[in-house]
Design an enzyme around this catalytic site. Structure first.
Site, PDB file in Angstrom:
ATOM      1  N   HIS A  27       0.868  -1.186   0.000  1.00  0.00           N
ATOM      2  CA  HIS A  27       0.000   0.000   0.000  1.00  0.00           C
ATOM      3  C   HIS A  27       0.899   1.229   0.000  1.00  0.00           C
ATOM      4  O   HIS A  27       1.282   1.748   1.058  1.00  0.00           O
ATOM      5  CB  HIS A  27      -0.931  -0.023   1.210  1.00  0.00           C
ATOM      6  N   HIS A  29       1.417   4.737  -2.289  1.00  0.00           N
ATOM      7  CA  HIS A  29       0.892   5.585  -3.378  1.00  0.00           C
ATOM      8  C   HIS A  29       2.033   6.245  -4.140  1.00  0.00           C
ATOM      9  O   HIS A  29       2.873   6.916  -3.544  1.00  0.00           O
ATOM     10  CB  HIS A  29      -0.037   6.658  -2.813  1.00  0.00           C
ATOM     11  N   HIS A 215      -9.769   0.748  -0.372  1.00  0.00           N
ATOM     12  CA  HIS A 215      -9.626   1.563   0.841  1.00  0.00           C
ATOM     13  C   HIS A 215     -10.950   1.462   1.610  1.00  0.00           C
ATOM     14  O   HIS A 215     -11.972   1.959   1.126  1.00  0.00           O
ATOM     15  CB  HIS A 215      -9.405   3.035   0.484  1.00  0.00           C
ATOM     16  N   GLU A 218     -11.278   3.179   6.836  1.00  0.00           N
ATOM     17  CA  GLU A 218     -10.311   4.232   7.177  1.00  0.00           C
ATOM     18  C   GLU A 218     -11.067   5.461   7.676  1.00  0.00           C
ATOM     19  O   GLU A 218     -10.860   5.895   8.807  1.00  0.00           O
ATOM     20  CB  GLU A 218      -9.466   4.594   5.941  1.00  0.00           C
TER      21      GLU A 218
HETATM   22 ZN   LIG Z   1      -3.987   4.720   0.717  1.00  0.00          ZN
END
Ligand SMILES: [Zn+2]
Length: 376
Positions: A27, A29, A215, A218
């Protein structure tokens, strides 16, 4: 709340320097891992206005701006990184440096996730953008191999959950599945944008047998996780922090004993081996976790045998590396090398690559940990 401060300057656990141990980054970005100096150079080339033009000041700006306590504000920092990643050259450079920085971090397998639909302002097509990133990743991998370092770097394509291009991005991902695009994700504001809003895209991906991570859990609760599992058929959950809402902790017979009772959602995630991509430092910045670092739910999930991996989310915004995240986690939860090996193997076993390749990755990790234990 300064999440970006390392808990410890040392990356030594059980007498072993974590930098050299093989790591798996699931994970991570692409647009959250740029070098500040690169942003400054790319901005100069195109006249893109930045809040700070000195690399050190800019790096500090990212951390403090991301330290906002809510996800939508945190996400505004990506206006700067995405703003300088609009040409094929810029995308390829950022991707190559992403691999170089991964190598320096001891990473042997990485999935770079990013949203191609955000990189079309200067005239690139979606396919050209994906090809530019592929070229940059390949160059980084090739350069590393010339130095005797083996790393595999793949792409996970994100669709933005607040937009309506998910089916288009899903088809883009499948079109490039033989060129290093291994997964699909939705990113952006979670609250109010459930996976079910992109049902057509997820149904298409399911029929193509194309792996999905989402995602979820979160910035929204258990219903968002349910939608990721049921509507998106997610094999992994980005964050999954709010799984905690589906776990009841009861006092046991002994004073120190706690019994965890899992609801149906948490039980499904654990018992089916749905991977948890935990991002603890990021969670402190966005308010996904409001407690102290050493009470982050990743430890409970790990103790309860969920398939937890430790991840960076955005290295720039959190001023971190995967080595540092693992060191922070080890420090906070008193983990030793054996725990870090399990967390790393969990990541390897959850990579969106064929089972035989995952096994090779696991063998490499086990061998390196065995060697490190023997040599200390
Ligand atoms: Zn993320």
């Amino acid at each position: 709340m300064n999440a970006a401060q390392p808990a410890s300057e040392s990356y030594i656990v059980d007498g072993v320097d974590l930098v050299s141990l093989p790591k798996v980054s699931l994970h991570d970005h692409l647009d959250g891992g740029l070098r500040a100096a690169t942003i400054v150079e790319l901005a100069e080339q195109t006249g893109f206005p930045l809040p700070e033009t000195d690399p050190d000041d800019l790096a500090d700006w990212f951390v403090s701006s991301a330290d906002s306590g809510d996800l939508p504000t945190y996400l505004t920092t990506f206006d700067q990184t995405v703003g300088v990643m609009q040409s094929a050259e810029a995308l390829a450079r950022v991707a190559r440096e992403f691999v170089e920085d991964s190598v320096a971090d001891g990473i042997v397998y990485v999935e770079a996730r990013w949203a191609p639909e955000q990189h079309l302002r200067a005239g690139l097509s979606l396919d050209e953008a994906v090809e530019a990133v592929a070229a940059g990743l390949e160059e980084g991998v090739r350069d590393a191999a010339l130095n005797g370092y083996h790393i595999e770097a793949n792409q996970v394509l994100d669709a933005l959950r607040q937009n309506d291009r998910a089916l288009e991005i899903a088809k883009l991902a499948v079109r490039h599945r033989d060129a290093g695009v291994v997964g699909f994700d939705i990113a952006g504001p979670e609250l109010g944008f459930a996976p079910s809003q992109h049902q057509e895209a997820f149904d298409y991906l399911a029929r193509e047998f194309f792996p999905v991570t989402v995602h979820a859990g979160e910035a929204d609760g258990i219903e968002s996780i349910v939608s990721a599992l049921v509507d998106a058929r997610a094999l992994r959950l980005g964050h999954g922090t709010r799984l905690l809402d589906d776990i009841e902790l009861l006092d046991g017979d002994d004073p120190d004993e706690t019994i965890a009772v899992l609801g149906d959602v948490a039980a499904w995630v654990r018992d089916r081996g749905i991977a948890i991509e935990a991002n603890p430092s990021s969670n402190l910045q966005t308010g996904a976790w409001v407690g102290p670092f050493d009470e982050h739910p990743l430890d409970l999930l790990y103790q309860l045998d969920f398939k937890v991996s430790v991840n960076v989310d955005n290295r720039l915004q959190s001023n971190t590396t995967l080595t540092q995240e693992l060191a922070r986690v080890a420090d906070a939860f008193e983990y030793g090398l054996d725990d870090l090996a399990v967390l790393t193997l969990n990541a390897a076993e959850s990579a969106f690559i064929p089972a035989t390749d995952r096994q090779d990755l696991a063998d490499r990790i086990i061998a390196a940990y065995d060697l490190a234990r023997a040599e200390r």
